[in-house]
Design an enzyme around this catalytic site. Structure first.
Site, PDB file in Angstrom:
ATOM      1  N   HIS A   1       1.130  -3.072 -10.493  1.00  0.00           N
ATOM      2  CA  HIS A   1       1.867  -1.828 -10.502  1.00  0.00           C
ATOM      3  C   HIS A   1       1.793  -1.267 -12.035  1.00  0.00           C
ATOM      4  CE1 HIS A   1       3.802  -3.706  -7.370  1.00  0.00           C
ATOM      5  NE2 HIS A   1       4.046  -2.213  -6.844  1.00  0.00           N
TER       6      HIS A   1
ATOM      7  N   ASP B   1      -0.540   0.060  -8.162  1.00  0.00           N
ATOM      8  CA  ASP B   1       0.527   1.033  -7.397  1.00  0.00           C
ATOM      9  C   ASP B   1       1.542   1.955  -8.179  1.00  0.00           C
ATOM     10  OD1 ASP B   1      -0.936  -0.132  -5.000  1.00  0.00           O
ATOM     11  OD2 ASP B   1       1.044  -0.608  -4.193  1.00  0.00           O
TER      12      ASP B   1
END
Length: 260
Positions: free
Chosen positions: A187, A43
């Protein structure tokens, strides 16, 4: 990108009938429908660390799903192109990471459409998956996402890499949570996560896991990712080789065509 089996079969049939040079995105590996699979998801990117993750994916013929922020797509267009080239999946993480439950319907649509357009300008394909920032969703978010052609993808393993910023901690989380059908959250904006990827990708492969995209995982587990539906771990009946249309299976075996 996510495709229905009919669209997928049609595309592969056309490719299979064409000269080998015309086949899109050839890969050296094929997927064992009965084998263990996980979906690595990243992400908040792309950013300067994304390329390092793409390098390790390419090295091991692995794929992942990247939920991108639209505001970063143009700046890191080379990373977006590389994702597409490697057969990775590009999903939406909105334009600039707001809590969608706090927005009006028109503002939600703007967040989704601006990101879609940014990705489409580079890849020519519209993202079909949405990961709502913070995992925040309500009936309105589901309704708007569905109307925009998006399934909501959450996760079954949260590495907390954004919090620990620690390679060893991220590795421990992946090793503990790895299971067939797992959707693993990380992430790519954090450098320790990129360093962790260099270790966890070969670890997963050495432990029998195939690293596929979210949509591939859903396809091989016979799960229909419905627009507006919410998904975490993706499990279901494993497709047998006999269930995959013969021309599709033959094309995949002969040419390593990208699966759906």
């Amino acid at each position: 990108m996510r495709k229905g089996i009919i669209a997928f079969a049609t595309a592969v049939l056309l490719a299979f009938c064409a000269p080998a040079a015309a086949l899109a995105k050839p890969q050296s590996d094929t997927v064992d429908p009965k084998g263990k699979m996980v979906a690595l998801t990243f992400d908040d990117g792309p950013n300067a660390n994304t390329g390092r993750i793409l390098m390790v994916l390419e090295k091991y013929n692995a794929r992942a799903t990247f939920f991108v922020q639209g505001q970063s797509v143009k700046r890191y267009r080379a990373a977006i192109r590389k994702m597409d080239e490697l057969g990775c999946e590009i999903g939406s993480h909105t334009w600039n990471h707001p809590n969608l439950t706090t927005l009006s319907a028109s503002a939600m649509r703007s967040q989704i459409r601006r990101t879609d357009n940014a990705v489409m300008r580079i890849t020519g394909e519209k993202p079909s998956l949405l990961r709502p920032p913070y995992g925040a969703r309500n009936a309105a978010v589901k309704r708007i996402a569905g109307s925009e052609g998006k399934a909501l993808i959450l996760w079954s393993v949260d590495t907390l890499d954004w919090k620990t910023r620690n390679v060893a901690a991220t590795l421990r989380s992946v090793k503990k949570g790895a299971a067939d059908g797992a959707v693993i959250l990380m992430h790519d904006i954090h450098a320790p996560t990129a360093r962790a990827a260099e270790k966890l990708v070969p670890w997963l492969i050495n432990h029998g896991y195939q690293l596929v995209t979210v949509s591939e995982l859903a396809y091989y587990r016979s799960v229909d990712l419905r627009n507006g539906g919410t998904y975490r771990r993706i499990t279901g009946p494993k497709r047998s080789a006999e269930e995959i249309p013969k021309p599709v299976a033959a094309a995949i075996a002969a040419n390593g065509i990208k699966e759906p």
